[in-house]
Design a protein around this motif. Structure first.
Motif, PDB file in Angstrom:
ATOM      1  N   TYR A   1      18.924  -4.528 -26.547  1.00  0.00           N
ATOM      2  CA  TYR A   1      17.706  -3.756 -26.313  1.00  0.00           C
ATOM      3  C   TYR A   1      17.866  -2.854 -25.079  1.00  0.00           C
ATOM      4  O   TYR A   1      17.192  -3.057 -24.063  1.00  0.00           O
ATOM      5  N   PRO A   2      18.763  -1.865 -25.167  1.00  0.00           N
ATOM      6  CA  PRO A   2      18.991  -0.991 -24.007  1.00  0.00           C
ATOM      7  C   PRO A   2      17.742  -0.215 -23.598  1.00  0.00           C
ATOM      8  O   PRO A   2      17.642   0.246 -22.457  1.00  0.00           O
ATOM      9  N   GLN A   3      16.781  -0.100 -24.521  1.00  0.00           N
ATOM     10  CA  GLN A   3      15.546   0.629 -24.209  1.00  0.00           C
ATOM     11  C   GLN A   3      14.708  -0.062 -23.148  1.00  0.00           C
ATOM     12  O   GLN A   3      13.744   0.519 -22.632  1.00  0.00           O
ATOM     13  N   ILE A   4      15.078  -1.276 -22.784  1.00  0.00           N
ATOM     14  CA  ILE A   4      14.321  -1.962 -21.739  1.00  0.00           C
ATOM     15  C   ILE A   4      14.388  -1.198 -20.425  1.00  0.00           C
ATOM     16  O   ILE A   4      13.461  -1.246 -19.615  1.00  0.00           O
ATOM     17  N   THR A   5      15.482  -0.459 -20.220  1.00  0.00           N
ATOM     18  CA  THR A   5      15.602   0.306 -18.968  1.00  0.00           C
ATOM     19  C   THR A   5      14.656   1.503 -18.941  1.00  0.00           C
ATOM     20  O   THR A   5      14.437   2.076 -17.870  1.00  0.00           O
TER      21      THR A   5
ATOM     22  N   MET B  70      22.497 -16.197 -16.029  1.00  0.00           N
ATOM     23  CA  MET B  70      21.682 -14.999 -15.885  1.00  0.00           C
ATOM     24  C   MET B  70      22.473 -13.752 -16.286  1.00  0.00           C
ATOM     25  O   MET B  70      21.951 -12.855 -16.961  1.00  0.00           O
ATOM     26  N   PHE B  71      23.745 -13.718 -15.901  1.00  0.00           N
ATOM     27  CA  PHE B  71      24.587 -12.575 -16.269  1.00  0.00           C
ATOM     28  C   PHE B  71      24.734 -12.473 -17.784  1.00  0.00           C
ATOM     29  O   PHE B  71      24.644 -11.388 -18.359  1.00  0.00           O
ATOM     30  N   ARG B  72      24.968 -13.601 -18.437  1.00  0.00           N
ATOM     31  CA  ARG B  72      25.103 -13.596 -19.892  1.00  0.00           C
ATOM     32  C   ARG B  72      23.809 -13.123 -20.560  1.00  0.00           C
ATOM     33  O   ARG B  72      23.828 -12.338 -21.506  1.00  0.00           O
ATOM     34  N   LEU B  73      22.685 -13.621 -20.060  1.00  0.00           N
ATOM     35  CA  LEU B  73      21.395 -13.251 -20.627  1.00  0.00           C
ATOM     36  C   LEU B  73      21.124 -11.762 -20.466  1.00  0.00           C
ATOM     37  O   LEU B  73      20.744 -11.074 -21.426  1.00  0.00           O
ATOM     38  N   VAL B  74      21.336 -11.244 -19.260  1.00  0.00           N
ATOM     39  CA  VAL B  74      21.061  -9.833 -18.992  1.00  0.00           C
ATOM     40  C   VAL B  74      22.016  -8.931 -19.766  1.00  0.00           C
ATOM     41  O   VAL B  74      21.620  -7.887 -20.293  1.00  0.00           O
TER      42      VAL B  74
ATOM     43  N   CYS C 201      10.838 -11.645 -21.664  1.00  0.00           N
ATOM     44  CA  CYS C 201      10.832 -10.270 -22.177  1.00  0.00           C
ATOM     45  C   CYS C 201      11.793 -10.108 -23.353  1.00  0.00           C
ATOM     46  O   CYS C 201      11.511  -9.359 -24.287  1.00  0.00           O
ATOM     47  N   LEU C 202      12.922 -10.817 -23.330  1.00  0.00           N
ATOM     48  CA  LEU C 202      13.851 -10.764 -24.453  1.00  0.00           C
ATOM     49  C   LEU C 202      13.179 -11.261 -25.725  1.00  0.00           C
ATOM     50  O   LEU C 202      13.253 -10.600 -26.772  1.00  0.00           O
ATOM     51  N   LEU C 203      12.497 -12.401 -25.664  1.00  0.00           N
ATOM     52  CA  LEU C 203      11.852 -12.945 -26.860  1.00  0.00           C
ATOM     53  C   LEU C 203      10.697 -12.066 -27.317  1.00  0.00           C
ATOM     54  O   LEU C 203      10.439 -11.944 -28.518  1.00  0.00           O
ATOM     55  N   ALA C 204      10.007 -11.437 -26.364  1.00  0.00           N
ATOM     56  CA  ALA C 204       8.940 -10.509 -26.746  1.00  0.00           C
ATOM     57  C   ALA C 204       9.514  -9.301 -27.468  1.00  0.00           C
ATOM     58  O   ALA C 204       8.953  -8.836 -28.479  1.00  0.00           O
ATOM     59  N   MET C 205      10.646  -8.790 -26.993  1.00  0.00           N
ATOM     60  CA  MET C 205      11.268  -7.632 -27.639  1.00  0.00           C
ATOM     61  C   MET C 205      11.847  -8.015 -28.995  1.00  0.00           C
ATOM     62  O   MET C 205      11.843  -7.215 -29.930  1.00  0.00           O
ATOM     63  N   GLU C 206      12.323  -9.235 -29.132  1.00  0.00           N
ATOM     64  CA  GLU C 206      12.777  -9.709 -30.437  1.00  0.00           C
ATOM     65  C   GLU C 206      11.609  -9.764 -31.419  1.00  0.00           C
ATOM     66  O   GLU C 206      11.765  -9.414 -32.596  1.00  0.00           O
TER      67      GLU C 206
END
Length: 262
Positions: free
Chosen positions: A134-138, A123-127, A3-8
């Motif tokens: 991309y705070p809009q993910i929430t 995982m913590f670093r990634l999240v 999802c991170l790469l998709a949002m990028e």
């Protein structure tokens, strides 16, 4: 990471949330398998927004694969991006073989079963990075359910904490035989000046019920520590959560002690 790469890609203008992605035969095969979550047929067209929602709320493996193909043209090319991003973010133990974390079976040169790997720290670093950039993910992950308009389907969020903790804003569940039942939880906390995002990582529990229970316990602990403002000097107890530990060792002791009493 998917999802991170998709949002990028969306942020870079490579994709738009409204873009239609054509479902491939590989996506349909995954959808039809025992690991499928959302029915999808080759030739269907699904918006990028619906694919993101499907990947995040019900943890759809086929939506993750469809996103990977949309972003990079093939899953193989997408995996290269995943590992490159992991290196860029300093995720020292992260290794990716596919877009959804399911086991990958290979015959050559030696038969093997490969599976994505990430430590809790990775995982913590990634999240943390994802929520910062991309705070809009929430906006997606805080929904208890959503309608995927392009598929004509309603999906429910598999994060149980959204239904009983108002501070929870997401983020995602995941389960494989090797990793166990996992849940990454994000929480919103306000110190009176600004809002902060707290992150709870739970990996390796035996089932979805246990991951929800443990995640809830850790989430309440995190909120108690945040609002107590207590220094590291005195460890709290299960009976007296007003004085809570904030260093790692005493925090673990407090959590385990609390778990035994519930």
């Amino acid at each position: 990471m998917t999802c991170l790469l998709a949002m990028e890609a969306v942020s870079a203008g490579e994709l738009s949330p409204e873009d239609l992605v054509t479902v491939s035969e590989a996506v349909q095969l995954l959808s039809d398998s025992s690991d499928g979550v959302i029915p999808m047929e080759a030739g269907q067209q699904v918006t990028v927004q619906d694919l993101l929602t499907g990947a995040l709320l019900p943890s759809s493996n086929e939506c993750a694969l469809c996103l990977a193909e949309a972003v990079a043209g093939s899953e193989e090319a997408f995996v290269e991006r995943m590992n490159g991003k992991a290196s860029e973010l300093g995720l020292s133990r992260a290794v990716f073989f596919n877009s959804n974390g399911l086991p990958v079976y290979t015959e050559a040169p030696v038969p093997a079963k490969l599976q994505n790997r990430m430590s809790a720290e990775d995982m913590f670093r990634l999240v943390s990075y994802l929520l910062k950039v991309y705070p809009q993910i929430t906006d997606i992950t805080s929904q208890q359910s959503a309608v995927l308009e392009s598929l004509g389907q309603e999906v429910r969020n598999t994060n149980p904490l959204l239904r009983n903790m108002p501070q929870v804003t997401g983020l995602k569940t995941g389960t494989t035989n090797k990793a166990g039942a996992c849940l990454v939880t994000s929480l919103s906390a306000d110190d009176g000046t600004m809002e902060h995002e707290l992150v709870v990582i739970v990996l390796g529990t035996e089932d979805s019920i246990e991951r929800g229970r443990v995640s809830g316990l850790l989430a309440r602990y995190a909120l108690d520590v945040f609002y107590s403002g207590t220094e590291d000097t005195e460890a709290g107890t299960a009976e007296n959560p007003g004085s809570l530990p904030t260093n790692a060792e005493t925090a673990v002791d407090w959590i385990l002690d609390t778990a035994k009493k519930r």
